[in-house]
Design a protein around this motif. Structure first.
Motif, PDB file in Angstrom:
ATOM      1  N   ILE A  45       0.911  -1.118  -0.081  1.00 25.98           N
ATOM      2  CA  ILE A  45      -0.055  -0.099   0.184  1.00 25.98           C
ATOM      3  C   ILE A  45       1.031   1.180   0.006  1.00 25.98           C
ATOM      4  CG2 ILE A  45       0.061   0.117   2.467  1.00 25.98           C
ATOM      5  CD1 ILE A  45      -3.174   0.879   1.798  1.00 25.98           C
ATOM      6  N   ILE A  55      -5.493   9.387   4.506  1.00 18.60           N
ATOM      7  CA  ILE A  55      -5.523   8.792   5.828  1.00 18.60           C
ATOM      8  C   ILE A  55      -4.270   7.615   5.921  1.00 18.60           C
ATOM      9  CG2 ILE A  55      -7.910   8.977   6.123  1.00 18.60           C
ATOM     10  CD1 ILE A  55      -8.431   6.070   5.147  1.00 18.60           C
ATOM     11  N   ILE A  56      -3.890   7.470   4.874  1.00 15.06           N
ATOM     12  CA  ILE A  56      -2.718   6.550   4.964  1.00 15.06           C
ATOM     13  C   ILE A  56      -1.392   7.091   3.919  1.00 15.06           C
ATOM     14  CG2 ILE A  56      -1.732   4.370   4.263  1.00 15.06           C
ATOM     15  CD1 ILE A  56      -4.617   3.098   4.991  1.00 15.06           C
ATOM     16  N   GLU A  58       2.135   5.597   3.334  1.00 16.02           N
ATOM     17  CA  GLU A  58       3.160   4.811   3.911  1.00 16.02           C
ATOM     18  C   GLU A  58       4.578   5.340   3.538  1.00 16.02           C
ATOM     19  OE1 GLU A  58       2.750   1.282   5.464  1.00 16.02           O
ATOM     20  OE2 GLU A  58       1.045   2.451   5.878  1.00 16.02           O
TER      21      GLU A  58
END
Lengths: 112, 116
Positions: A45, A55-56, A58
């Motif tokens: 991801i 929200i994410i 990485e």
């Protein structure tokens, strides 16, 4: 009607160039994702947006910049392309309460 | 950190053989579990999923998977494979992150080749 569609499907470019991949979903989902699949098929991801909010995020080089103009679209812009960026990039969407992902057909990026 | 481990990286079978692909996950909370399939040159498609209830889950194309909580496992099975099952199979676990959102974590995948 394709549920999650990505363009372009194939992209061949030189090192150092800047390129974008676009993604659109017509499923009415709140959340969209970018995944990278490397040559060994490993899926990682990269980013996720919920209703245009990141929200994410990485550990991805800041040469990669996602943009979500609305909840049905999530685009990925890549600056100063490197050889290691060669991969298949998959867009996906989901309804948050299930976690089940619906994937696009992928965009194969080849950096020469 | 959450992780998913698929033990078989490459499986070769003859048609009509039985299939079992192993999947173990590492996550302490409530899990949603998935198996996705990627046929050659195509995108990922959902085979089956487990959210709650009966731990034996039936999916498409004759596949099933069993959730064994005590073993943190979610193995995929098919009694008799066909040549058309040749594909890459991914196990995934849904991990909750801050804000109540989800992140799907994939295993490394198992490449299945079925010979006629």
């Amino acid at each position: 009607d394709t549920a999650v569609s990505q363009t372009p499907k194939y992209l061949v470019t030189q090192m150092g160039n800047d390129k974008s991949i676009k993604c659109e979903q017509n499923l009415g989902h709140d959340t969209m994702y970018w995944y990278k699949q490397d040559s060994k098929k490993f899926l990682k991801i990269m980013f996720s947006y919920n209703n245009k909010e990141l929200i994410i995020n990485e550990t991805v080089p800041n040469r990669f910049s996602p943009k979500s103009p609305d909840k049905a679209h999530l685009n990925l812009h890549i600056n100063s392309l490197e050889l290691g960026d060669s991969a298949v990039y998959f867009c996906a969407s989901s309804q948050e309460n299930t976690g089940e992902l619906f994937f696009g057909e992928g965009s194969r990026l080849t950096v020469l | 950190a959450q992780s998913v481990s698929q033990h078989n990286h490459h499986v070769i079978l003859s048609e009509a053989a039985s299939l079992e692909l192993g999947c173990n996950y590492s996550y302490g909370g409530t899990v949603n579990l998935f198996w996705y399939v990627q046929y050659p040159g195509q995108h990922l498609q959902l085979l089956l999923k487990y959210f709650s209830g009966d731990p034996l889950v039936k999916g498409i194309k004759g596949f099933e998977a069993e959730f064994i909580k005590s073993k943190f496992s979610f193995n995929l099975r098919k009694p008799s494979v066909q040549w058309s099952d040749t594909a890459e199979y991914f196990c995934a676990v849904n991990a909750r992150i801050s804000g109540g959102y989800n992140k799907l974590i994939f295993g490394a995948g198992t490449r299945l080749a079925v010979h006629p």
